[in-house]
Design an enzyme around this catalytic site. Structure first.
Site, mmCIF file in Angstrom:
data_model
loop_
_atom_site.group_PDB
_atom_site.id
_atom_site.type_symbol
_atom_site.label_atom_id
_atom_site.label_comp_id
_atom_site.label_asym_id
_atom_site.label_seq_id
_atom_site.Cartn_x
_atom_site.Cartn_y
_atom_site.Cartn_z
ATOM 1 N N GLY A 123 16.886 -117.638 8.519
ATOM 2 C CA GLY A 123 16.660 -116.355 9.177
ATOM 3 C C GLY A 123 15.725 -115.430 8.429
ATOM 4 C CG ASP A 129 18.786 -119.840 1.022
ATOM 5 O OD1 ASP A 129 18.160 -120.908 0.952
ATOM 6 O OD2 ASP A 129 18.252 -118.749 1.295
#
Length: 136
Positions: free
Chosen positions: A22, A133
């Site tokens: 995102g 991440d």
């Protein structure tokens, strides 16, 4: 932002970063004027019910993390096909930018960054949050 959906109550200022999952925007909370970071899932992930459920669960767990090495989660929101989290804004420079501008850092500085990063991961993992991440 993902598609046309925008989290109400916040005014976007600028994009802070983007990745596979995102985009992160700097925004201002309309009621208080507090600067925040809003992470909007990409449209493909936001439309995936299984991924959204996992994202929602991670947000629920993150609310309980109270540690100086982890940014606070203020809000989780979703629409029928999108999701976003609102977190504390951490001012600073991305490590990638620092390395591009100044080259390699001395070992002591690298260890200081790594130690803080690992302390944040440990605090999150203690609450069941798995950071998907984190890269070398």
């Amino acid at each position: 932002m993902t598609g046309d959906w925008r989290l109400s109550g916040y005014t976007p200022v600028r994009q802070l970063g983007t990745g596979a999952s995102g985009r992160v925007l700097l925004a201002t909370h309309d009621a208080t004027g507090t600067p925040v970071a809003i992470r909007y899932l990409t449209p493909s992930l936001g439309a995936d019910p299984a991924f959204r459920m996992a994202f929602r669960e991670q947000a629920r767990l993150l609310v309980g993390v109270d540690d100086p090495h982890v940014c606070r989660l203020f809000e989780y929101a979703e629409s029928h096909s999108a999701a976003a989290i609102v977190t504390e804004l951490v001012n600073g420079v991305a490590l990638r930018e620092l390395l591009r501008a100044h080259g390699p850092v001395p070992p002591e500085a690298a260890l200081r960054v790594l130690k803080s990063s690992l302390a944040g991961l440990a605090a999150a993992h203690a609450r069941g949050v798995v950071h998907g991440d984190h890269r070398p």
